[in-house]
Scaffold this motif. Structure first.
Motif, PDB file in Angstrom:
ATOM      1  N   PHE A   3      16.025  -5.848  -1.912  1.00  0.00           N
ATOM      2  CA  PHE A   3      14.774  -6.424  -2.326  1.00  0.00           C
ATOM      3  C   PHE A   3      14.681  -6.216  -3.619  1.00  0.00           C
ATOM      4  O   PHE A   3      13.692  -6.509  -4.327  1.00  0.00           O
ATOM      5  N   LYS A   4      15.724  -5.541  -4.517  1.00  0.00           N
ATOM      6  CA  LYS A   4      15.383  -5.557  -5.855  1.00  0.00           C
ATOM      7  C   LYS A   4      15.045  -6.700  -6.821  1.00  0.00           C
ATOM      8  O   LYS A   4      14.175  -6.709  -7.658  1.00  0.00           O
ATOM      9  N   ASN A   5      15.936  -7.859  -6.456  1.00  0.00           N
ATOM     10  CA  ASN A   5      15.489  -8.968  -7.339  1.00  0.00           C
ATOM     11  C   ASN A   5      14.525  -9.949  -6.531  1.00  0.00           C
ATOM     12  O   ASN A   5      14.161 -11.073  -6.722  1.00  0.00           O
ATOM     13  N   LYS A   6      13.379  -9.444  -5.676  1.00  0.00           N
ATOM     14  CA  LYS A   6      12.689 -10.238  -4.652  1.00  0.00           C
ATOM     15  C   LYS A   6      11.349  -9.861  -5.022  1.00  0.00           C
ATOM     16  O   LYS A   6      10.555 -10.275  -3.971  1.00  0.00           O
ATOM     17  N   ASN A   7      11.066  -9.486  -6.090  1.00  0.00           N
ATOM     18  CA  ASN A   7       9.611  -8.997  -6.489  1.00  0.00           C
ATOM     19  C   ASN A   7       9.019  -8.454  -5.373  1.00  0.00           C
ATOM     20  O   ASN A   7       7.690  -8.615  -5.052  1.00  0.00           O
ATOM     21  N   THR A   8       9.693  -7.445  -4.673  1.00  0.00           N
ATOM     22  CA  THR A   8       8.996  -6.447  -3.757  1.00  0.00           C
ATOM     23  C   THR A   8       9.460  -5.149  -4.094  1.00  0.00           C
ATOM     24  O   THR A   8      10.428  -4.694  -4.403  1.00  0.00           O
ATOM     25  N   PHE A   9       8.383  -4.296  -4.171  1.00  0.00           N
ATOM     26  CA  PHE A   9       8.571  -2.760  -4.652  1.00  0.00           C
ATOM     27  C   PHE A   9       8.402  -2.094  -3.491  1.00  0.00           C
ATOM     28  O   PHE A   9       7.288  -2.204  -2.840  1.00  0.00           O
ATOM     29  N   ILE A  10       9.202  -1.025  -3.028  1.00  0.00           N
ATOM     30  CA  ILE A  10       9.085  -0.212  -1.820  1.00  0.00           C
ATOM     31  C   ILE A  10       8.920   1.253  -2.268  1.00  0.00           C
ATOM     32  O   ILE A  10       9.826   1.756  -3.035  1.00  0.00           O
ATOM     33  N   ASP A  11       8.053   1.915  -1.615  1.00  0.00           N
ATOM     34  CA  ASP A  11       7.948   3.651  -1.802  1.00  0.00           C
ATOM     35  C   ASP A  11       8.445   4.136  -0.422  1.00  0.00           C
ATOM     36  O   ASP A  11       8.100   3.303   0.757  1.00  0.00           O
ATOM     37  N   PHE A  12       8.866   4.998  -0.162  1.00  0.00           N
ATOM     38  CA  PHE A  12       9.493   5.692   0.852  1.00  0.00           C
ATOM     39  C   PHE A  12       8.848   7.040   0.927  1.00  0.00           C
ATOM     40  O   PHE A  12       8.791   7.882   0.034  1.00  0.00           O
ATOM     41  N   ILE A  13       8.337   7.530   2.109  1.00  0.00           N
ATOM     42  CA  ILE A  13       8.068   8.744   2.498  1.00  0.00           C
ATOM     43  C   ILE A  13       8.678   9.075   3.845  1.00  0.00           C
ATOM     44  O   ILE A  13       8.971   8.293   4.776  1.00  0.00           O
ATOM     45  N   GLN A  14       9.091  10.449   4.226  1.00  0.00           N
ATOM     46  CA  GLN A  14       9.301  11.086   5.176  1.00  0.00           C
ATOM     47  C   GLN A  14       8.610  12.165   5.534  1.00  0.00           C
ATOM     48  O   GLN A  14       8.456  13.206   4.682  1.00  0.00           O
ATOM     49  N   SER A  15       8.182  12.338   6.799  1.00  0.00           N
ATOM     50  CA  SER A  15       7.511  13.607   7.255  1.00  0.00           C
ATOM     51  C   SER A  15       7.805  13.903   8.542  1.00  0.00           C
ATOM     52  O   SER A  15       7.779  12.955   9.658  1.00  0.00           O
ATOM     53  N   ASN A  16       7.854  15.098   8.968  1.00  0.00           N
ATOM     54  CA  ASN A  16       7.876  15.504  10.371  1.00  0.00           C
ATOM     55  C   ASN A  16       6.569  15.973  10.922  1.00  0.00           C
ATOM     56  O   ASN A  16       6.439  16.354  12.082  1.00  0.00           O
ATOM     57  N   ASP A  17       5.565  16.070  10.038  1.00  0.00           N
ATOM     58  CA  ASP A  17       4.212  16.199  10.457  1.00  0.00           C
ATOM     59  C   ASP A  17       3.215  15.017  10.821  1.00  0.00           C
ATOM     60  O   ASP A  17       3.010  14.095   9.679  1.00  0.00           O
ATOM     61  N   GLU A  18       2.646  14.913  11.865  1.00  0.00           N
ATOM     62  CA  GLU A  18       1.938  13.800  12.157  1.00  0.00           C
ATOM     63  C   GLU A  18       0.778  13.706  11.595  1.00  0.00           C
ATOM     64  O   GLU A  18       0.385  12.558  11.069  1.00  0.00           O
ATOM     65  N   GLY A  19       0.242  14.774  10.975  1.00  0.00           N
ATOM     66  CA  GLY A  19      -0.952  14.749  10.390  1.00  0.00           C
ATOM     67  C   GLY A  19      -0.803  14.077   8.748  1.00  0.00           C
ATOM     68  O   GLY A  19      -1.532  13.298   8.440  1.00  0.00           O
ATOM     69  N   LYS A  20       0.244  14.382   8.327  1.00  0.00           N
ATOM     70  CA  LYS A  20       0.735  13.697   7.024  1.00  0.00           C
ATOM     71  C   LYS A  20       0.955  12.239   6.990  1.00  0.00           C
ATOM     72  O   LYS A  20       0.613  11.676   6.104  1.00  0.00           O
ATOM     73  N   ILE A  21       1.688  11.913   8.211  1.00  0.00           N
ATOM     74  CA  ILE A  21       1.699  10.576   8.430  1.00  0.00           C
ATOM     75  C   ILE A  21       0.402   9.644   8.514  1.00  0.00           C
ATOM     76  O   ILE A  21       0.275   8.602   7.992  1.00  0.00           O
ATOM     77  N   ILE A  22      -0.427  10.452   9.306  1.00  0.00           N
ATOM     78  CA  ILE A  22      -1.882   9.656   9.505  1.00  0.00           C
ATOM     79  C   ILE A  22      -2.462   9.513   8.220  1.00  0.00           C
ATOM     80  O   ILE A  22      -2.962   8.697   7.828  1.00  0.00           O
ATOM     81  N   SER A  23      -2.328  10.542   7.386  1.00  0.00           N
ATOM     82  CA  SER A  23      -3.019  10.547   6.081  1.00  0.00           C
ATOM     83  C   SER A  23      -2.411   9.606   4.916  1.00  0.00           C
ATOM     84  O   SER A  23      -3.324   8.878   4.402  1.00  0.00           O
ATOM     85  N   GLU A  24      -0.991   9.320   5.119  1.00  0.00           N
ATOM     86  CA  GLU A  24      -0.470   8.344   4.393  1.00  0.00           C
ATOM     87  C   GLU A  24      -0.898   7.100   4.618  1.00  0.00           C
ATOM     88  O   GLU A  24      -1.287   6.206   3.957  1.00  0.00           O
ATOM     89  N   ILE A  25      -0.926   6.637   5.990  1.00  0.00           N
ATOM     90  CA  ILE A  25      -1.392   5.495   6.639  1.00  0.00           C
ATOM     91  C   ILE A  25      -2.726   5.128   6.028  1.00  0.00           C
ATOM     92  O   ILE A  25      -2.988   4.148   5.666  1.00  0.00           O
ATOM     93  N   GLY A  26      -3.618   6.132   6.225  1.00  0.00           N
ATOM     94  CA  GLY A  26      -5.224   6.104   5.986  1.00  0.00           C
ATOM     95  C   GLY A  26      -5.241   5.818   4.257  1.00  0.00           C
ATOM     96  O   GLY A  26      -6.112   4.925   3.978  1.00  0.00           O
ATOM     97  N   ASN A  27      -4.294   6.459   3.422  1.00  0.00           N
ATOM     98  CA  ASN A  27      -4.370   6.304   2.007  1.00  0.00           C
ATOM     99  C   ASN A  27      -3.728   5.061   1.412  1.00  0.00           C
ATOM    100  O   ASN A  27      -3.533   4.648   0.154  1.00  0.00           O
TER     101      ASN A  27
END
Length: 145
Positions: free
Chosen positions: A38-62
């Motif tokens: 996607f580097k030349n497609k005007n699309t910017f991507i951030d990545f996260i990985q977590s084994n913690d359900e609460g962190k995933i929920i917080s990332e979605i909410g934020n």
């Protein structure tokens, strides 16, 4: 277009665990392939990985203020996390769920995705290309809006 890719439990072990199911690519290699695609497609991507359900929920909410959409591989949480489902339903940006393996050709308990019920769609079985398909689906979603 700015996309957040969330990877859930045990995906940090890709390339080391069950290669016959998940392949030999490590998560950082998959992320690099996605970035390069996607580097030349005007699309910017951030990545996260977590084994913690609460962190995933917080990332979605934020995510709502920062991103146009989310691609999520909730891993095992997809089969039972009402908390992640509620987080997905609680935001106003589209979410696409992905799985590397074809969850419908595996154990019975893997065939039902609770979290997928809140998503725009679910893509499974195409390995790392599932992520690329999901991001393209989000781009297509916005092009029709």
């Amino acid at each position: 277009m700015k996309i957040l890719v969330i990877n859930g439990p045990n995906l940090d072990r890709l390339g080391m665990r069950e290669k016959n199911i998940y392949g030999s690519l490590k998560l950082n290699e998959i992320n690099e392939i996605i970035q390069n695609y996607f580097k030349n497609k005007n699309t910017f991507i951030d990545f996260i990985q977590s084994n913690d359900e609460g962190k995933i929920i917080s990332e979605i909410g934020n995510s709502e203020e920062k991103y146009n959409g989310i691609v999520i591989n909730p891993g095992a949480y997809s089969h039972y996390s009402i908390g992640i489902l509620d987080a997905i339903r609680g935001i106003n940006i589209p979410v696409v769920e992905v799985h590397l393996s074809n969850i419908h050709s595996r154990e019975e308990y893997r065939k039902k995705t609770i979290t997928g019920e809140g998503c725009l769609g679910v893509i499974s079985g195409f390995g790392h290309y599932s992520y690329i398909m999901a991001i393209n689906a989000l781009i297509d979603f916005y092009s029709k809006s």
